[in-house]
Design an enzyme around this catalytic site. Structure first.
Site, PDB file in Angstrom:
ATOM      1  N   ASN A 156      45.579  56.375  -5.834  1.00 44.55           N
ATOM      2  CA  ASN A 156      45.778  56.715  -7.251  1.00 44.55           C
ATOM      3  C   ASN A 156      44.616  56.285  -8.151  1.00 44.55           C
ATOM      4  O   ASN A 156      44.314  56.968  -9.124  1.00 44.55           O
ATOM      5  CB  ASN A 156      47.116  56.161  -7.756  1.00 44.55           C
ATOM      6  CG  ASN A 156      47.225  54.669  -7.616  1.00 44.55           C
ATOM      7  OD1 ASN A 156      46.470  54.043  -6.873  1.00 44.55           O
ATOM      8  ND2 ASN A 156      48.153  54.088  -8.335  1.00 44.55           N
TER       9      ASN A 156
ATOM     10  N   GLU B 197      49.330  44.304  -2.908  1.00 43.30           N
ATOM     11  CA  GLU B 197      49.660  44.940  -4.192  1.00 43.30           C
ATOM     12  C   GLU B 197      50.491  46.167  -3.858  1.00 43.30           C
ATOM     13  O   GLU B 197      49.954  47.194  -3.436  1.00 43.30           O
ATOM     14  CB  GLU B 197      48.366  45.338  -4.918  1.00 43.30           C
ATOM     15  CG  GLU B 197      47.513  44.168  -5.357  1.00 43.30           C
ATOM     16  CD  GLU B 197      48.152  43.370  -6.487  1.00 43.30           C
ATOM     17  OE1 GLU B 197      48.984  43.924  -7.231  1.00 43.30           O
ATOM     18  OE2 GLU B 197      47.833  42.173  -6.612  1.00 43.30           O
TER      19      GLU B 197
ATOM     20  N   CYS C 258      51.568  52.267 -10.058  1.00 44.17           N
ATOM     21  CA  CYS C 258      52.525  51.355  -9.425  1.00 44.17           C
ATOM     22  C   CYS C 258      53.400  50.609 -10.420  1.00 44.17           C
ATOM     23  O   CYS C 258      54.561  50.313 -10.145  1.00 44.17           O
ATOM     24  CB  CYS C 258      51.771  50.357  -8.554  1.00 44.17           C
ATOM     25  SG  CYS C 258      50.445  49.526  -9.440  1.00 44.17           S
TER      26      CYS C 258
ATOM     27  N   GLU D  21      45.734  39.891  -8.121  1.00 41.80           N
ATOM     28  CA  GLU D  21      44.389  40.403  -8.364  1.00 41.80           C
ATOM     29  C   GLU D  21      44.047  40.100  -9.824  1.00 41.80           C
ATOM     30  O   GLU D  21      44.957  39.924 -10.653  1.00 41.80           O
ATOM     31  CB  GLU D  21      44.318  41.911  -8.112  1.00 41.80           C
ATOM     32  CG  GLU D  21      44.385  42.218  -6.633  1.00 41.80           C
ATOM     33  CD  GLU D  21      44.017  43.640  -6.253  1.00 41.80           C
ATOM     34  OE1 GLU D  21      44.389  44.572  -6.984  1.00 41.80           O
ATOM     35  OE2 GLU D  21      43.372  43.808  -5.208  1.00 41.80           O
TER      36      GLU D  21
HETATM   37  P1  NDP Z   1      50.134  53.843   1.595  1.00 34.88           P
HETATM   38  O1  NDP Z   1      50.854  52.588   1.858  1.00 34.88           O
HETATM   39  O2  NDP Z   1      50.587  55.076   2.244  1.00 34.88           O
HETATM   40  O3  NDP Z   1      48.598  53.711   1.991  1.00 34.88           O
HETATM   41  C1  NDP Z   1      47.761  52.705   1.449  1.00 34.88           C
HETATM   42  C2  NDP Z   1      46.558  52.535   2.350  1.00 34.88           C
HETATM   43  O4  NDP Z   1      46.951  51.989   3.608  1.00 34.88           O
HETATM   44  C3  NDP Z   1      45.837  53.831   2.678  1.00 34.88           C
HETATM   45  O5  NDP Z   1      44.454  53.575   2.741  1.00 34.88           O
HETATM   46  C4  NDP Z   1      46.405  54.169   4.041  1.00 34.88           C
HETATM   47  O6  NDP Z   1      45.592  55.036   4.776  1.00 34.88           O
HETATM   48  C5  NDP Z   1      46.491  52.805   4.675  1.00 34.88           C
HETATM   49  N1  NDP Z   1      47.435  52.659   5.773  1.00 34.88           N
HETATM   50  C6  NDP Z   1      48.481  53.438   6.107  1.00 34.88           C
HETATM   51  N2  NDP Z   1      49.148  52.904   7.159  1.00 34.88           N
HETATM   52  C7  NDP Z   1      48.508  51.753   7.497  1.00 34.88           C
HETATM   53  C8  NDP Z   1      48.718  50.748   8.490  1.00 34.88           C
HETATM   54  N3  NDP Z   1      49.728  50.809   9.342  1.00 34.88           N
HETATM   55  N4  NDP Z   1      47.865  49.699   8.553  1.00 34.88           N
HETATM   56  C9  NDP Z   1      46.850  49.596   7.665  1.00 34.88           C
HETATM   57  N5  NDP Z   1      46.599  50.520   6.707  1.00 34.88           N
HETATM   58  C10 NDP Z   1      47.421  51.589   6.611  1.00 34.88           C
HETATM   59  O7  NDP Z   1      50.122  53.987   0.005  1.00 34.88           O
HETATM   60  P2  NDP Z   1      49.632  55.235  -0.851  1.00 34.88           P
HETATM   61  O8  NDP Z   1      48.195  55.474  -0.563  1.00 34.88           O
HETATM   62  O9  NDP Z   1      50.608  56.331  -0.661  1.00 34.88           O
HETATM   63  O10 NDP Z   1      49.725  54.679  -2.332  1.00 34.88           O
HETATM   64  C11 NDP Z   1      50.868  54.728  -3.106  1.00 34.88           C
HETATM   65  C12 NDP Z   1      51.566  53.393  -3.084  1.00 34.88           C
HETATM   66  O11 NDP Z   1      50.676  52.375  -3.501  1.00 34.88           O
HETATM   67  C13 NDP Z   1      52.744  53.307  -4.035  1.00 34.88           C
HETATM   68  O12 NDP Z   1      53.828  52.675  -3.393  1.00 34.88           O
HETATM   69  C14 NDP Z   1      52.231  52.427  -5.148  1.00 34.88           C
HETATM   70  O13 NDP Z   1      53.242  51.753  -5.836  1.00 34.88           O
HETATM   71  C15 NDP Z   1      51.304  51.517  -4.441  1.00 34.88           C
HETATM   72  N6  NDP Z   1      50.315  50.971  -5.361  1.00 34.88           N
HETATM   73  C16 NDP Z   1      50.409  49.659  -5.734  1.00 34.88           C
HETATM   74  C17 NDP Z   1      49.528  49.125  -6.650  1.00 34.88           C
HETATM   75  C18 NDP Z   1      49.604  47.690  -7.063  1.00 34.88           C
HETATM   76  O14 NDP Z   1      48.621  47.188  -7.573  1.00 34.88           O
HETATM   77  N7  NDP Z   1      50.699  46.994  -6.885  1.00 34.88           N
HETATM   78  C19 NDP Z   1      48.476  49.946  -7.261  1.00 34.88           C
HETATM   79  C20 NDP Z   1      48.450  51.287  -6.772  1.00 34.88           C
HETATM   80  C21 NDP Z   1      49.352  51.771  -5.862  1.00 34.88           C
HETATM   81  P3  NDP Z   1      45.698  56.641   4.564  1.00 34.88           P
HETATM   82  O15 NDP Z   1      46.253  56.907   3.217  1.00 34.88           O
HETATM   83  O16 NDP Z   1      44.318  57.089   4.689  1.00 34.88           O
HETATM   84  O17 NDP Z   1      46.617  57.110   5.617  1.00 34.88           O
END
Ligand code: NDP
Length: 487
Positions: A151, A248, A282, A461
């Site tokens: 995002n 996060e 988020c 963070e």
């Molecule tokens: P995901 O959890 O799907 O993915 C996050 C990252 O982790 C991506 O780079 C993904 O790779 C990678 N990933 C996926 N599976 C694994 C694994 N088993 N081991 C290690 N890495 C892995 O989240 P989204 O990208 O869909 O983001 C949306 C989510 O993020 C929402 O739940 C949102 O609330 C949260 N978020 C939280 C924030 C905060 O600061 N608290 C800020 C922004 C978002 P790939 O996508 O390439 O498959």
């Protein structure tokens, strides 16, 4: 037309993988492939570790003030290239230019600047213990991994690398497969600013590449941004080598609007906290609890402003304030939640459908959607949707609404609107959330620590304390007299 292919960024330059495997990246507003990216195969993974080891040796040997000076150059370049970088973010994420142009690059640069400034001020302690004394050193951890969500790709890369690099660590960063370019741009900027090769490396790919990072024993810490479920997997994998973690994660945050609140201001906050970045934030306040005395006024104004003031379309159009969701799959997921809301008896105040704006007919848009008459046990009220879908609920009693607001396993953020200063603090102190706002919503300056309570996160963070999370304390005892020994 051929599209560019980006390689992984290792040891200060692009490095070709051996398998030749790539993935495609689409512009969410057009459904067109805009470029391809090489996947980090074993060759790249090994090279990333070797590169980070060398980078760490060079970078950690510099004084904090030298590191700070270099990072501040990177900050200046980020700001100079604001528009070019903002465009990268718009094309990768589908978010409106009017946001990216003033938020994404700027808030990323701010955090690097903040930690660059703090680095030279980080000190250990010393204390006399009798005639002897001890002192402590704040030493970097070594190689840290950053794993980002889609995002705010560039901002997340900055928020993770800022404190890590300021403290003297090397970083291997994996952006989301949906939005890989921002981190590459940052890597190039670090090199241009004088950060030694190997200090900031970018590996590309999906979950497997993330899993490799979390399991690799050469990596000391993982800072992860993403979903709660993925966070649990990351933490479990990191436990295998007892890595430090920062998590996060997601949220389902409440906003409480009391009957003495400035209702228009509360509507502004609710709209910002649900429709900004088309709801893909988020900390969004997706559960809006409104006191029964102002409920009707609140939803009337909300409906009017949502229907009149939101402009969806080509995200590069500066007038557009609602962009496309990240992918077709995500659009379907969000629409599925909307169907579920209708099935479970919530009333659709406005929105509820996919959108096909004339200027971006193939984009993954969803109308800004507001449900009213929601109940606490509805799926749309309980689960994170991560799209432009707001649930409005009514309340009557302060204690009761606090209890309802806290009745979730998530605890990322919360907000209160009231003019009663005592109530504002009394209520916010009882809300189980790490990031709270009073008569405001969503601002997150570099100075303010952010992170979740409960299953929304681990660690923080930004803010002063984060620098400590990228160091380890070495205690050194100094004997000033002869050792007394029974041997
Ligand atoms: P995901 O959890 O799907 O993915 C996050 C990252 O982790 C991506 O780079 C993904 O790779 C990678 N990933 C996926 N599976 C694994 C694994 N088993 N081991 C290690 N890495 C892995 O989240 P989204 O990208 O869909 O983001 C949306 C989510 O993020 C929402 O739940 C949102 O609330 C949260 N978020 C939280 C924030 C905060 O600061 N608290 C800020 C922004 C978002 P790939 O996508 O390439 O498959």
């Amino acid at each position: 037309m051929t599209t560019p292919v980006y390689e992984n960024f290792i040891n200060g330059h692009f490095l070709k993988n051996q398998t030749g495997d790539t993935f495609a990246v689409k512009n969410p507003a057009t459904d067109e492939v805009i470029y391809h990216v090489e996947i980090a195969d074993e060759f790249i993974q090994n090279a990333a570790i070797e590169s980070a080891k060398q980078g760490f040796a060079a970078w950690s040997a510099m004084t904090p003030i030298e590191r700070s000076r270099i990072l501040l150059k990177a900050v200046a370049i980020l700001r100079e290239r604001n528009d070019e970088l903002a465009k990268v973010e718009v094309l990768d994420t589908g978010k409106p230019w009017q946001e990216a142009e003033c938020v994404d690059v700027e808030t990323g640069a701010d955090v690097i600047e903040y930690f660059a400034g703090l680095a030279p001020a980080q000190v250990g302690q010393q204390q006399m213990v009798g005639n002897d004394f001890y002192y402590t050193r704040k030493e970097p951890l070594g190689i840290c991994a950053g794993i980002g969500a889609w995002n705010y790709p560039l901002q997340i890369a900055c928020w993770k690398s800022g404190p890590a690099l300021a403290a003297g660590n090397a970083v291997i960063f994996k952006p989301s497969e949906e939005t890989p370019l921002g981190a590459i741009k940052l890597a190039e900027i670090f090199i241009e600013a004088g950060v030694p090769a190997g200090v900031f490396n970018v590996v590309q790919g999906a979950a497997e590449v993330g899993q490799w990072l979390t399991a690799n024993p050469n990596i000391e810490k993982v800072s992860f941004t993403g979903e709660v479920g993925t966070g649990k997997k990351v933490m479990a994998s990191a436990a295998g080598s007892l890595k430090d973690v920062t998590m996060e994660l997601g949220g389902k945050s409440p906003l409480l609007v009391f009957d003495d609140a400035d209702v228009s201001q509360a509507v502004s906050a609710a709209m910002l906290g649900n429709f900004y970045t088309q709801g893909e934030i988020c900390t969004n306040c997706t559960r809006i609890y409104v006191h029964k005395n102002v409920y009707q006024q609140f939803i009337d104004e909300l409906k009017t402003r949502t229907e009149q003031n939101i402009i969806a379309g080509d995200p590069m159009d500066p007038e557009v304030n609602l962009g496309a969701l990240i992918s077709k799959k995500h659009q379907e997921l969000v629409l599925g939640y909307i169907d579920k809301g209708i099935q479970e008896g919530a009333t659709l105040l406005t929105g509820g459908k996919a959108l096909s704006p004339a200027s971006a007919p193939n984009g993954y848009f969803v109308e800004p959607t507001v449900f009213v008459d929601c109940k606490d046990d509805m799926t749309i009220v309980k689960e994170e949707i991560f799209g432009p879908v707001m649930s409005v609920l009514v309340f009557d009693d302060e204690d009761d609404v606090i209890q309802r607001a806290n009745d979730t396993h998530l605890g990322l953020a919360a907000g209160v609107f009231t003019k009663d200063i005592q109530r504002a603090h009394r209520v916010i102190h009882q809300l189980q959330a790490g990031i709270c706002w009073i008569n405001s919503y969503g601002n997150s300056p570099a100075e303010m620590p952010v992170g979740g309570y409960k299953q929304s996160g681990v660690g923080r963070e930004n803010g002063i304390e984060t620098l400590d999370h990228y160091t380890q304390t070495k205690s050194i005892y100094v004997g000033m007299s002869n050792i007394e020994s029974p041997f």
